[in-house]
Design a protein around this motif. Structure first.
Motif, short mmCIF file in Angstrom:
data_model
loop_
_atom_site.label_atom_id
_atom_site.label_comp_id
_atom_site.label_asym_id
_atom_site.label_seq_id
_atom_site.Cartn_x
_atom_site.Cartn_y
_atom_site.Cartn_z
N GLY A 1 52.31 48.85 46.26
CA GLY A 1 50.92 49.14 46.55
C GLY A 1 50.75 50.33 47.48
N ALA A 2 49.50 50.75 47.63
CA ALA A 2 49.18 51.85 48.54
C ALA A 2 49.45 51.41 49.98
N MET A 3 49.75 52.38 50.83
CA MET A 3 50.08 52.08 52.22
C MET A 3 49.26 52.98 53.14
N PRO A 4 48.62 52.41 54.19
CA PRO A 4 48.59 50.98 54.52
C PRO A 4 47.46 50.27 53.78
N PRO A 5 47.59 48.96 53.57
CA PRO A 5 46.49 48.20 52.99
C PRO A 5 45.38 47.98 54.01
N PRO A 6 44.27 47.39 53.60
CA PRO A 6 43.15 47.19 54.53
C PRO A 6 43.54 46.29 55.70
N PRO A 7 42.76 46.33 56.79
CA PRO A 7 43.02 45.46 57.94
C PRO A 7 43.03 43.99 57.53
N LEU A 8 43.79 43.21 58.30
CA LEU A 8 43.87 41.78 58.00
C LEU A 8 43.43 40.96 59.20
N ALA A 9 42.93 39.77 58.90
CA ALA A 9 42.58 38.78 59.93
C ALA A 9 43.56 37.63 59.81
N ALA A 10 44.09 37.16 60.93
CA ALA A 10 45.13 36.14 60.92
C ALA A 10 44.74 34.92 61.76
N LYS A 11 45.25 33.79 61.34
CA LYS A 11 45.04 32.52 62.04
C LYS A 11 46.38 32.08 62.62
N THR A 12 46.36 31.56 63.85
CA THR A 12 47.62 31.16 64.49
C THR A 12 47.96 29.71 64.18
N PHE A 13 49.28 29.48 64.12
CA PHE A 13 49.83 28.13 63.92
C PHE A 13 51.06 27.99 64.81
N THR A 14 51.26 26.82 65.36
CA THR A 14 52.48 26.55 66.12
C THR A 14 53.61 26.33 65.13
N PHE A 15 54.57 27.26 65.14
CA PHE A 15 55.62 27.22 64.13
C PHE A 15 56.72 28.20 64.50
N THR A 16 57.98 27.81 64.24
CA THR A 16 59.13 28.69 64.39
C THR A 16 59.94 28.65 63.10
N GLN B 1 56.40 29.43 55.46
CA GLN B 1 55.50 30.57 55.72
C GLN B 1 54.37 30.64 54.70
N LEU B 2 54.72 30.43 53.43
CA LEU B 2 53.70 30.52 52.38
C LEU B 2 52.71 29.38 52.49
N LYS B 3 53.17 28.21 52.91
CA LYS B 3 52.26 27.08 53.11
C LYS B 3 51.25 27.41 54.21
N LEU B 4 51.73 28.00 55.32
CA LEU B 4 50.82 28.35 56.40
C LEU B 4 49.93 29.53 56.01
N ARG B 5 50.46 30.46 55.22
CA ARG B 5 49.60 31.54 54.71
C ARG B 5 48.48 30.94 53.85
N ARG B 6 48.83 29.98 53.02
CA ARG B 6 47.82 29.32 52.18
C ARG B 6 46.77 28.62 53.05
N ASP B 7 47.25 27.90 54.07
CA ASP B 7 46.32 27.21 54.96
C ASP B 7 45.39 28.19 55.65
N ALA B 8 45.94 29.34 56.07
CA ALA B 8 45.11 30.35 56.73
C ALA B 8 44.06 30.90 55.77
N GLN B 9 44.47 31.16 54.54
CA GLN B 9 43.52 31.70 53.56
C GLN B 9 42.44 30.70 53.21
N LEU B 10 42.80 29.43 53.14
CA LEU B 10 41.80 28.40 52.87
C LEU B 10 40.80 28.28 54.03
N ALA B 11 41.24 28.70 55.23
CA ALA B 11 40.36 28.67 56.40
C ALA B 11 39.57 29.97 56.56
N GLY B 12 39.72 30.90 55.60
CA GLY B 12 38.94 32.13 55.64
C GLY B 12 39.66 33.34 56.23
N PHE B 13 40.95 33.21 56.48
CA PHE B 13 41.73 34.32 57.03
C PHE B 13 42.61 34.92 55.92
N ASP B 14 43.33 35.97 56.27
CA ASP B 14 44.22 36.61 55.30
C ASP B 14 45.65 36.12 55.39
#
Length: 261
Positions: free
Chosen positions: A109-124, A138-151
């Motif tokens: 893809g083109a670089m850089p992509p648009p700005p992103l909004a992130a949600k925090t999770f306690t995780f290592t 990681q993908l599970k938490l990414r999914r959870d973040a996206q379902l909450a309206g984040f990227d």
């Protein structure tokens, strides 16, 4: 397109990788036959192979596989190298000592992509220093973040230290214009390492508590597929999308010459 040890890959070749999900990889961005940080990517593959399989990966042969797969590919492309043992037995993973090299090419893809909004999770991440193929958490938490309206997701240690993004390194800019890389268990990303080698702007690695985030002037994400991408929000903290230090980092990264394959 994909090749395994320099030959066209088959479904049978990939079955064990799909079923066991044990191995490690690196992703690169190829631009007209060159790759920024190619040596760092090879260093990572060799280092991680020692950790994951306990054997020495043939660096030169791996480079030859990459060259063969990329031969004749014009323009910009994404290139992923995955190291795994097709003979791995789930009951005896300690016997897996013959890693193979899978090279995939895909559009970039083109670089850089648009700005992103992130949600925090306690995780290592397990073995955070290794770029392994175990991406489910990681993908599970990414999914959870996206379902909450984040990227995407950002990880926070149990002690409150911010660490990294779902599949990228996270950086901040403080009010004095200093770049701060969070001191925490993180993957040593090649883009981050290349940026840290720059003479300017001023950069430090230091603990960043979640409570410190609101005092930062800007935030950004880095990896080879996105370069330097603005983080516009972290939870309810908003950041500017056009901070001059981010523009400086972006321009400096674009000016780093690629290594020819």
């Amino acid at each position: 397109m994909a090749e395994l040890n320099g030959k066209p890959v088959t479904l049978d070749d990939l079955q064990n990788l799909a079923l066991t999900n044990y191995g490690h990889f690196t992703s690169m961005r190829m631009e007209n036959g060159t790759i920024r940080g190619l040596s760092l990517h090879l260093d990572r593959l060799v280092r991680d192979c020692r950790i994951v399989f306990g054997v020495e990966l043939d660096r030169q042969k791996t480079l030859e596989y990459i060259r063969k797969a990329a031969e004749g590919v014009p323009g910009v492309a994404g290139l992923r190298v995955t190291v795994f043992d097709p003979a791995l037995d789930m009951g005896h993973p300690s016997d897996a000592k013959t890693p193979h090299v899978l090279v995939n090419l895909r559009p970039a893809g083109a670089m850089p992509p648009p700005p992103l909004a992130a949600k925090t999770f306690t995780f290592t991440r397990d073995n955070a220093e290794v770029k392994h193929v175990g991406l489910y958490p990681q993908l599970k938490l990414r999914r959870d973040a996206q379902l909450a309206g984040f990227d995407d997701a950002v990880f926070v240690e149990p002690d409150g230290r911010v660490s990294e993004g779902g599949t990228w390194n996270l950086g901040f800019v403080d009010q004095e214009g200093t770049v701060i890389w969070p001191e925490a268990p993180v993957l040593p990303g090649t883009t981050m390492l290349l940026l840290q080698d720059l003479d300017a702007p001023k950069q430090v690695t230091a603990p960043v508590q979640l409570s410190d985030v609101s005092s930062m002037a800007a935030a950004f994400a880095t990896n080879v597929t996105i370069g330097v991408r603005t983080v516009s929000a972290l939870d309810d903290v908003r950041f500017p999308q056009d901070h001059p230090v981010l523009a400086e980092l972006r321009d400096a990264y674009a000016g780093i010459p690629g290594e020819r394959l």
